[in-house]
Design an enzyme around this catalytic site. Sequence first.
Site, PDB file in Angstrom:
ATOM      1  N   MET A 145      -1.529  -6.965   0.342  1.00  0.00           N
ATOM      2  CA  MET A 145      -0.082  -7.174   0.290  1.00  0.00           C
ATOM      3  C   MET A 145       0.523  -7.765   1.572  1.00  0.00           C
ATOM      4  O   MET A 145       1.750  -7.833   1.683  1.00  0.00           O
ATOM      5  CB  MET A 145       0.613  -5.846  -0.084  1.00  0.00           C
ATOM      6  CG  MET A 145       0.127  -5.296  -1.413  1.00  0.00           C
ATOM      7  SD  MET A 145       0.786  -3.688  -1.877  1.00  0.00           S
ATOM      8  CE  MET A 145       2.475  -4.096  -2.268  1.00  0.00           C
ATOM      9  N   GLU A 146      -0.308  -8.181   2.528  1.00  0.00           N
ATOM     10  CA  GLU A 146       0.245  -8.704   3.801  1.00  0.00           C
ATOM     11  C   GLU A 146      -0.456  -9.946   4.354  1.00  0.00           C
ATOM     12  O   GLU A 146       0.183 -10.782   5.017  1.00  0.00           O
ATOM     13  CB  GLU A 146       0.180  -7.620   4.909  1.00  0.00           C
ATOM     14  CG  GLU A 146       0.989  -6.375   4.654  1.00  0.00           C
ATOM     15  CD  GLU A 146       0.260  -5.385   3.758  1.00  0.00           C
ATOM     16  OE1 GLU A 146      -0.987  -5.461   3.666  1.00  0.00           O
ATOM     17  OE2 GLU A 146       0.932  -4.542   3.134  1.00  0.00           O
ATOM     18  N   GLU A 173      -4.540   2.993   8.665  1.00  0.00           N
ATOM     19  CA  GLU A 173      -5.467   1.870   8.839  1.00  0.00           C
ATOM     20  C   GLU A 173      -5.696   1.554  10.323  1.00  0.00           C
ATOM     21  O   GLU A 173      -6.653   0.862  10.676  1.00  0.00           O
ATOM     22  CB  GLU A 173      -4.930   0.613   8.148  1.00  0.00           C
ATOM     23  CG  GLU A 173      -4.887   0.734   6.628  1.00  0.00           C
ATOM     24  CD  GLU A 173      -4.184  -0.461   5.979  1.00  0.00           C
ATOM     25  OE1 GLU A 173      -4.771  -1.050   5.062  1.00  0.00           O
ATOM     26  OE2 GLU A 173      -3.051  -0.780   6.381  1.00  0.00           O
ATOM     27  N   ASP A 192     -10.603  -0.005  -3.560  1.00  0.00           N
ATOM     28  CA  ASP A 192     -10.542   0.135  -5.023  1.00  0.00           C
ATOM     29  C   ASP A 192     -10.859  -1.221  -5.636  1.00  0.00           C
ATOM     30  O   ASP A 192     -10.951  -2.214  -4.929  1.00  0.00           O
ATOM     31  CB  ASP A 192      -9.133   0.587  -5.447  1.00  0.00           C
ATOM     32  CG  ASP A 192      -8.076  -0.415  -5.016  1.00  0.00           C
ATOM     33  OD1 ASP A 192      -7.797  -1.340  -5.793  1.00  0.00           O
ATOM     34  OD2 ASP A 192      -7.556  -0.313  -3.891  1.00  0.00           O
ATOM     35  N   ILE A 244      -2.084  -3.983  -7.256  1.00  0.00           N
ATOM     36  CA  ILE A 244      -2.726  -4.463  -8.483  1.00  0.00           C
ATOM     37  C   ILE A 244      -3.589  -3.365  -9.107  1.00  0.00           C
ATOM     38  O   ILE A 244      -4.459  -2.793  -8.447  1.00  0.00           O
ATOM     39  CB  ILE A 244      -3.598  -5.711  -8.183  1.00  0.00           C
ATOM     40  CG1 ILE A 244      -2.774  -6.802  -7.471  1.00  0.00           C
ATOM     41  CG2 ILE A 244      -4.228  -6.242  -9.469  1.00  0.00           C
ATOM     42  CD1 ILE A 244      -1.571  -7.326  -8.229  1.00  0.00           C
TER      43      ILE A 244
HETATM   44  N1  ADE Z   1      -4.587  -2.658  -1.152  1.00  0.00           N
HETATM   45  C1  ADE Z   1      -5.600  -1.862  -1.514  1.00  0.00           C
HETATM   46  N2  ADE Z   1      -5.799  -1.905  -2.841  1.00  0.00           N
HETATM   47  C2  ADE Z   1      -4.884  -2.761  -3.346  1.00  0.00           C
HETATM   48  C3  ADE Z   1      -4.573  -3.210  -4.649  1.00  0.00           C
HETATM   49  N3  ADE Z   1      -5.247  -2.768  -5.704  1.00  0.00           N
HETATM   50  N4  ADE Z   1      -3.550  -4.092  -4.788  1.00  0.00           N
HETATM   51  C4  ADE Z   1      -2.857  -4.518  -3.717  1.00  0.00           C
HETATM   52  N5  ADE Z   1      -3.100  -4.118  -2.460  1.00  0.00           N
HETATM   53  C5  ADE Z   1      -4.111  -3.247  -2.271  1.00  0.00           C
END
Ligand code: ADE
Length: 230
Positions: free
Chosen positions: A174-175, A12, A198, A154
């Site tokens: 997640m951060e 990233e 996604d 997720i």
């Molecule tokens: N980062 C990218 N896609 C994600 C997802 N589906 N859940 C959590 N963090 C992510």
Amino acid sequence: MILGIVSAMQEELDLLLKDMTINEETKKANMTFYKGTLDNKDIIAVVCGIGKVNAAVCSQILISEFNVTSIINVGVAGGIGKDIYPGDVVVGTNLVQHDMDTTVFGDPHGQIPRLDTFDFKCDEALIKASLEACEEIKEINTFSGRIISGDQFISSVEKIQWFEKEFNAMACEMEGASIAQVCYLNNIPFVVIRSISDNANNGAHMDYEKFIPIAVRNSTILLKNIIRKL
Ligand code: ADE
């Protein structure tokens, strides 16, 4: 101004690092802090690792030891809602930790108990610069709104439907909300810029692998344009 730039994963940050002039590398807490410049701005860029604990440790080091005066968190995220697609970008306006749950005491989902705020608000000036930077790059579809974070990747339609209903969120990762909480506690302005890899639904892990390059390309184009504006 000393700008801290935090990404969870090396892929990233790589495109930004390629364009930065790097003067010094320092290792702390198993993280490499790249001190340098881009567009004559002083920058400390760092890969913090995945999840809220890594992100919190990293943010506090940036603030306490590198004296950053603002932080931008950049990376990928799962899109929430049917109109958002891989490659689109979300400029965060506020952040919430979706996995914080003290509802048994009467708190709403996401509330950090005994803290005087529910969400962590991104800095107005950084949001403005980000939205202006997005406006100029017509080929990237941009949204702004709430981003939620938790220590979970997720990949469930039920979960994203719940996120939409409970948090009215545009993206999950997640951060971001952990970095946001550290900035809040230290009174440091921040913004979170996430591009969609996604749709956080069944099969999200496969989309994620496929779309990460385009998502990173888009978030980096925008980030460089934001830095130009600061
Ligand atoms: N980062 C990218 N896609 C994600 C997802 N589906 N859940 C959590 N963090 C992510």
